[in-house]
Design a protein around this motif. Structure first.
Motif, PDB file in Angstrom:
ATOM      1  N   UNK A 140       1.052  -1.046   0.021  1.00  0.00           N
ATOM      2  CA  UNK A 140      -0.021  -0.135   0.049  1.00  0.00           C
ATOM      3  C   UNK A 140       0.810   1.493  -0.001  1.00  0.00           C
ATOM      4  N   UNK A 141       0.588   2.060  -0.911  1.00  0.00           N
ATOM      5  CA  UNK A 141       1.282   3.608  -1.010  1.00  0.00           C
ATOM      6  C   UNK A 141       0.536   4.508  -0.833  1.00  0.00           C
ATOM      7  N   UNK A 142       0.637   4.997   0.429  1.00  0.00           N
ATOM      8  CA  UNK A 142      -0.148   5.905   0.884  1.00  0.00           C
ATOM      9  C   UNK A 142       0.422   7.467   0.829  1.00  0.00           C
TER      10      UNK A 142
ATOM     11  N   UNK B 203       3.571  14.888  -4.160  1.00  0.00           N
ATOM     12  CA  UNK B 203       3.547  13.571  -3.478  1.00  0.00           C
ATOM     13  C   UNK B 203       2.745  12.464  -4.168  1.00  0.00           C
ATOM     14  N   UNK B 204       1.526  12.840  -4.886  1.00  0.00           N
ATOM     15  CA  UNK B 204       0.932  12.140  -5.769  1.00  0.00           C
ATOM     16  C   UNK B 204       1.486  11.608  -6.820  1.00  0.00           C
ATOM     17  N   UNK B 205       2.351  12.358  -7.391  1.00  0.00           N
ATOM     18  CA  UNK B 205       3.104  12.029  -8.736  1.00  0.00           C
ATOM     19  C   UNK B 205       4.187  10.950  -8.276  1.00  0.00           C
ATOM     20  N   UNK B 206       4.883  11.247  -7.048  1.00  0.00           N
ATOM     21  CA  UNK B 206       5.945  10.161  -6.359  1.00  0.00           C
ATOM     22  C   UNK B 206       5.031   9.066  -6.148  1.00  0.00           C
ATOM     23  N   UNK B 207       3.873   9.106  -5.621  1.00  0.00           N
ATOM     24  CA  UNK B 207       3.273   7.651  -5.091  1.00  0.00           C
ATOM     25  C   UNK B 207       3.025   6.823  -6.378  1.00  0.00           C
ATOM     26  N   UNK B 208       2.575   7.420  -7.431  1.00  0.00           N
ATOM     27  CA  UNK B 208       2.082   6.886  -8.578  1.00  0.00           C
ATOM     28  C   UNK B 208       3.310   6.223  -9.289  1.00  0.00           C
TER      29      UNK B 208
ATOM     30  N   UNK C 256      -2.073   2.382  -4.787  1.00  0.00           N
ATOM     31  CA  UNK C 256      -2.177   3.695  -4.317  1.00  0.00           C
ATOM     32  C   UNK C 256      -3.289   4.071  -3.497  1.00  0.00           C
ATOM     33  N   UNK C 257      -3.076   4.456  -2.220  1.00  0.00           N
ATOM     34  CA  UNK C 257      -4.454   4.860  -1.628  1.00  0.00           C
ATOM     35  C   UNK C 257      -4.109   6.379  -0.973  1.00  0.00           C
TER      36      UNK C 257
ATOM     37  N   UNK D  53       3.820   1.765   2.546  1.00  0.00           N
ATOM     38  CA  UNK D  53       4.848   3.022   2.500  1.00  0.00           C
ATOM     39  C   UNK D  53       4.087   4.339   2.532  1.00  0.00           C
ATOM     40  N   UNK D  54       4.316   5.091   3.251  1.00  0.00           N
ATOM     41  CA  UNK D  54       3.725   6.468   3.628  1.00  0.00           C
ATOM     42  C   UNK D  54       4.585   7.559   3.007  1.00  0.00           C
ATOM     43  N   UNK D  55       3.951   8.251   1.932  1.00  0.00           N
ATOM     44  CA  UNK D  55       4.787   9.258   1.176  1.00  0.00           C
ATOM     45  C   UNK D  55       4.299  10.697   1.619  1.00  0.00           C
ATOM     46  N   UNK D  56       4.988  11.258   2.564  1.00  0.00           N
ATOM     47  CA  UNK D  56       4.501  12.279   3.244  1.00  0.00           C
ATOM     48  C   UNK D  56       5.423  13.271   3.741  1.00  0.00           C
ATOM     49  N   UNK D  57       5.070  14.503   3.907  1.00  0.00           N
ATOM     50  CA  UNK D  57       5.927  15.458   4.474  1.00  0.00           C
ATOM     51  C   UNK D  57       6.022  15.318   6.217  1.00  0.00           C
TER      52      UNK D  57
END
Length: 395
Positions: free
Chosen positions: A3-5, A13-18, A33-34, A51-55
């Motif tokens: 899960x890529x959140x 961040x959306x572009x990176x997650x995708x 992608x969530x 995997x949490x993609x976040x500031x």
């Protein structure tokens, strides 16, 4: 399942997650992608990872820290892939946050997170999808049509492009001053800024500046085509954790001009405007933040001088632009998502270190035409933008 959140509110961040999702699929790893967080109780202990993609803002993204911490606490595999644009306020950094495993998006980010006592287990820089870049080069007409909508043409104008959200650290107030400096020098130079409606308030009346409010609304292939058709990518940012548009412009062969920001300096081949001062700012769109944004200030006149220098290279020393395009393409290949993101995924799933892809270099000599300089008209009256608590350049 991996899960890529991430947050649906953050375009980058959306572009990176995708992009991470795209790499996971090539690695035959079931992924999804969530938008938003997934909690530990929704993950299977044996089969799922998160995997949490976040500031890494210890105040505004506390819930994200907590979700990753709970995964660790209850035996689920999870990491935070984090960015930050300055130093963290220690008053908001809780002891339990130090249990979170973090992979930083740049060496600069690692340094800032370690200073705050957080557990950084590695660095994986953001990447660029080289296959998307190649696709965008075959869709150049999209960008030309977008420019035409605003009365712009690379054959008649020198197009300087900025793509940015309206956060104060992005330096749009400074870009207003830069455009004013250039306005009196060459009327053939036009600035196009793609931002949100909130960004309109930063700009005065300039004959050489057009502001679009399409930020976050355009398909990625359209944005890449727009960048590919620009003469110069202008990055007025004062603080960044990485800055993906700089890497995108490099891969597309568009010269980049930016300030002396440490994370961008880690990978950029562009023209650099020296920092004159470092100033810390602790608000996010006028609200309290857990970050003191490390703003690297520059002289707007010097920034304008560098832009004019790049335009002169187009007109008089095109071989230097060709050399830039070649070096930038080679650098971008190093930052391919197929080189970078397998290393990130390996923190959670057994996977190869990279994916081999076959790419052919494009014609570095196929530069856009540049019109001759034009004498600008007389001065125009300008309205001042309202003070949003941003750092205002001198002059």
């Amino acid at each position: 399942m991996l899960y890529i959140c991430t947050s649906e509110k953050a375009t980058s961040l959306n572009n990176v997650a995708r992009d991470i999702y795209r790499v996971a699929l090539k690695l035959n790893i079931p992924s999804r992608v969530k938008s938003g967080m997934i909690q530990f109780y929704d993950l299977d202990r044996e089969r799922d990872q998160a995997l949490y993609v976040m500031c890494a803002d210890p105040l505004l993204t506390t819930g994200w820290f907590l979700a990753v911490r709970d995964c660790h606490k209850f035996g689920r595999k999870a990491i935070m892939y984090a960015t930050v644009e300055g130093r963290l306020k220690r008053m908001y950094v809780k002891d339990w946050m130090r249990e979170v495993n973090i992979v930083a998006v740049s060496n600069y980010v690692r340094e800032k997170l370690v200073e705050a006592g957080l557990n950084v287990i590695g660095v994986v820089h953001h990447g660029i999808d080289i296959l998307e870049v190649i696709k965008a080069r075959g869709m150049m007409k999209l960008g030309l049509e977008y420019y035409s909508k605003y009365g712009l043409s690379p054959d008649r104008h020198v197009i300087m492009l900025t793509v940015s959200n309206p956060q104060p650290r992005k330096g749009l107030a400074w870009l207003d001053k830069i455009a004013g400096e250039v306005e009196g020098r060459d009327a053939s130079i036009k600035f196009l800024v793609i931002t949100e409606e909130k960004g309109l308030r930063y700009f005065g009346n300039h004959r050489n500046l057009i502001v679009s409010t399409d930020f976050g609304r355009l398909p990625r292939e359209m944005i890449l085509s727009i960048i590919a058709n620009a003469h110069v990518m202008v990055v007025p940012s004062l603080a960044e954790g990485f800055h993906l548009p700089t890497l995108e412009a490099m891969a597309l062969g568009t010269p980049v001009v930016h300030g002396q920001l440490p994370p961008i300096m880690e990978f950029s081949t562009g023209w650099v405007v020296p920092a004159t001062e470092i100033l810390f700012f602790d608000q996010h769109l006028g609200l309290p933040s857990g970050i003191e944004f490390e703003q690297h200030l520059y002289d707007v006149k010097e920034f304008a001088d560098v832009l004019m220098h790049v335009v002169d290279l187009y007109r008089c020393k095109r071989e230097e632009i060709v050399d830039y395009r070649r070096r930038s393409w080679e650098r971008a290949l190093e930052y391919s998502i197929y080189n970078k993101y397998p290393k990130l995924i390996r923190y959670l799933v057994d996977a190869p270190e990279s994916i081999q892809i076959n790419v052919e270099p494009y014609d570095f000599n196929s530069l856009p035409q540049v019109p001759p300089p034009t004498i600008p008209p007389g001065n125009v009256e300008r309205k001042e933008f309202e003070d949003l608590g941003v750092v205002i350049p001198h002059g």
